[in-house]
Design a protein around this motif. Structure first.
Motif, PDB file in Angstrom:
ATOM      1  N   UNK A  50      42.487  49.256  30.757  1.00  0.00           N
ATOM      2  CA  UNK A  50      41.910  47.978  31.177  1.00  0.00           C
ATOM      3  C   UNK A  50      42.094  47.746  32.680  1.00  0.00           C
ATOM      4  N   UNK A  51      43.300  47.999  33.227  1.00  0.00           N
ATOM      5  CA  UNK A  51      43.518  47.817  34.662  1.00  0.00           C
ATOM      6  C   UNK A  51      42.620  48.745  35.469  1.00  0.00           C
ATOM      7  N   UNK A  52      42.445  49.989  35.004  1.00  0.00           N
ATOM      8  CA  UNK A  52      41.560  50.932  35.708  1.00  0.00           C
ATOM      9  C   UNK A  52      40.133  50.392  35.736  1.00  0.00           C
ATOM     10  N   UNK A  53      39.686  49.832  34.593  1.00  0.00           N
ATOM     11  CA  UNK A  53      38.330  49.269  34.531  1.00  0.00           C
ATOM     12  C   UNK A  53      38.201  48.098  35.507  1.00  0.00           C
ATOM     13  N   UNK A  54      39.250  47.224  35.532  1.00  0.00           N
ATOM     14  CA  UNK A  54      39.213  46.098  36.465  1.00  0.00           C
ATOM     15  C   UNK A  54      39.160  46.561  37.907  1.00  0.00           C
ATOM     16  N   UNK A  55      39.920  47.622  38.246  1.00  0.00           N
ATOM     17  CA  UNK A  55      39.921  48.152  39.605  1.00  0.00           C
ATOM     18  C   UNK A  55      38.560  48.703  39.975  1.00  0.00           C
ATOM     19  N   UNK A  56      37.935  49.443  39.038  1.00  0.00           N
ATOM     20  CA  UNK A  56      36.595  49.994  39.309  1.00  0.00           C
ATOM     21  C   UNK A  56      35.592  48.859  39.581  1.00  0.00           C
ATOM     22  N   UNK A  57      35.668  47.812  38.774  1.00  0.00           N
ATOM     23  CA  UNK A  57      34.745  46.695  38.975  1.00  0.00           C
ATOM     24  C   UNK A  57      35.011  45.979  40.293  1.00  0.00           C
ATOM     25  N   UNK A  99      36.682  41.301  35.529  1.00  0.00           N
ATOM     26  CA  UNK A  99      37.477  42.097  36.483  1.00  0.00           C
ATOM     27  C   UNK A  99      38.839  41.479  36.795  1.00  0.00           C
ATOM     28  N   UNK A 100      38.891  40.149  36.976  1.00  0.00           N
ATOM     29  CA  UNK A 100      40.148  39.492  37.347  1.00  0.00           C
ATOM     30  C   UNK A 100      41.156  39.590  36.211  1.00  0.00           C
ATOM     31  N   UNK A 101      40.684  39.288  34.968  1.00  0.00           N
ATOM     32  CA  UNK A 101      41.592  39.391  33.818  1.00  0.00           C
ATOM     33  C   UNK A 101      42.009  40.827  33.563  1.00  0.00           C
ATOM     34  N   UNK A 102      41.099  41.778  33.822  1.00  0.00           N
ATOM     35  CA  UNK A 102      41.420  43.174  33.625  1.00  0.00           C
ATOM     36  C   UNK A 102      42.504  43.617  34.596  1.00  0.00           C
ATOM     37  N   UNK A 103      42.449  43.136  35.867  1.00  0.00           N
ATOM     38  CA  UNK A 103      43.448  43.523  36.856  1.00  0.00           C
ATOM     39  C   UNK A 103      44.807  42.905  36.520  1.00  0.00           C
TER      40      UNK A 103
END
Length: 410
Positions: free
Chosen positions: A315-322, A403-407
């Motif tokens: 999830x954090x990786x997805x947030x970073x990509x976004x 993205x914010x919640x994912x990070x």
């Protein structure tokens, strides 16, 4: 994100967790391998049956004396009066008939020197070689002159030749068939085993019908020049059902059966057997397809489960990509590519395992298999569709992350 980049990223993700990737692919591999193995065995069996049907003569009709029978009772009071050579000559006049093999048969003891062999004798005419597509590996077949004159000659199968003349040439040798001296003039090309009654089709002696009737098997006390059965070759392109109906009508006329009376003969159409086999094979194919679908769906559920776990872990990786500019469609494509790669690799490995399993089964079971590239392409294509279908939900879930919640995810 370009497809090539997405696919490369998917492979890197799979390689980073090799054991998990392998276990995820296992369901797809087993499904595809089982489909490949079963279809190869099924196709091989079908091809073997087709070859046997072709050797029996798919364009032949076989006629037996006697009423049709169903269960313990006869279809009527008709007699089992045999045919005669006059019946054969009249059937030969039909325009759609190419050959009529008159036959009588029986079990005989064949002796050569100190060796003896129990086998079956087929007394017939030269049309039998046409309807059965028989050829010789040694010597020749008897001709019309020998058939009509009742010459003491015979053609033998490979099994009889090996039993009586192992290591020597049978052609020109004299054998005693039920104590009647007969010259061997030819040995038939090997035809192999039959799946029906009779088993070994090379365990046979073929002699002119008059020789078999008058000297070896004995005649019929009530019917002169009797014939036990007839095998009728039908012209190419002529409808077999129509030919059967016309032959039945002609036989009623020849045997003077009153309208509405019970037929005293039976006509067997090999084409009916072909249709029955095709119907059985189609049913079997549906069952195999259903089995394959279940196996692949189970494998697909495993893929979806692992992909959902992967989305949670990354999830954090997805947030970073976004955060650095990746769009939802890019994330969707990345996870779809991972699911597709898992299933494609599973399909390829499963196909290889299926081919190996089919060959091993053929070697251990001693039966033919037919490995079709078409089946492999269908199986691999189905595994790819399974990957796209079951990978879409996890991929969409990843693409919809904030993205914010994912990070912030721990």
């Amino acid at each position: 994100m370009k497809f090539g980049v997405a696919f490369q990223s998917a492979l890197e993700a799979l390689i980073s967790n090799p054991l998990r990737s392998f276990l995820t692919m296992l369901g797809i591999m087993i499904g595809v391998a089982s489909v490949m193995a079963m279809m190869a065995i099924s196709e091989g069996a079908a091809k073997q049956v087709d070859a046997q049907i072709a050797q029996l003569g798919a364009s032949n009709l076989t006629i037996f004396p006697g009423a049709s029978r169903g269960g313990p009772r006869s279809g009527g009071g008709a007699s089992d009066q045999p045919f005669t050579e006059s019946d054969v000559e009249q059937i030969e006049q039909e325009p759609f008939v190419t050959a009529v093999a008159a036959r009588i048969s029986g079990s005989v003891m064949v002796v050569s020197g100190e060796d003896n062999w129990s086998t079956s004798l087929q007394g017939t005419n030269t049309d039998y070689f046409v309807t059965q597509s028989l050829k010789t590996s040694e010597g020749r077949l008897f001709d019309d002159r020998e058939a009509s004159s009742g010459a003491a000659v015979a053609v033998i199968g490979k099994t009889v030749a090996d039993a009586l003349f192992e290591g020597t040439n049978p052609v020109g040798q004299t054998i005693r068939v039920n104590n009647v001296p007969v010259e061997v003039i030819g040995v038939l090309v090997t035809r192999g085993q039959s799946s029906g009654p009779g088993g070994d089709r090379d365990d046979i002696v073929i002699a002119p019908i008059s020789t078999a009737r008058n000297r070896i098997l004995g005649g019929n006390a009530t019917v002169a020049r009797y014939v036990g059965s007839m095998e009728v070759g039908i012209a190419d392109g002529y409808d077999m059902t129509t030919a059967q109906e016309q032959l039945e009508t002609r036989l009623r006329e020849i045997r003077r059966i009153a309208p509405g009376g019970t037929d005293d003969f039976r006509v067997f159409n090999i084409a009916d057997f072909v249709r029955a086999r095709s119907s059985t094979q189609a049913t079997f194919g549906v069952l195999l397809a259903f089995t394959a679908a279940v196996s692949l769906i189970v494998g697909g559920v495993g893929v979806m489960n692992i992909m959902l776990v992967s989305v949670t872990e990354r999830t954090r990786e997805i947030g970073l990509r976004m955060a650095i500019g990746a769009r939802g469609i890019d994330i969707l494509g990345q996870f779809l590519a991972e699911a597709l790669a898992l299933c494609l690799l599973g399909g390829l490995i499963g196909s290889a395992l299926g081919v190996g399993a089919a060959k091993l089964a053929a070697k251990l079971g001693e039966f033919p298999v037919e490995i079709s590239p078409r089946i492999a392409i269908i199986a691999i294509g189905a595994s790819a569709l399974i990957g796209l279908f079951f990978g879409f939900f996890p991929a969409r879930q990843a693409a919809r992350l904030n993205p914010i919640e994912a990070l912030r995810h721990e």
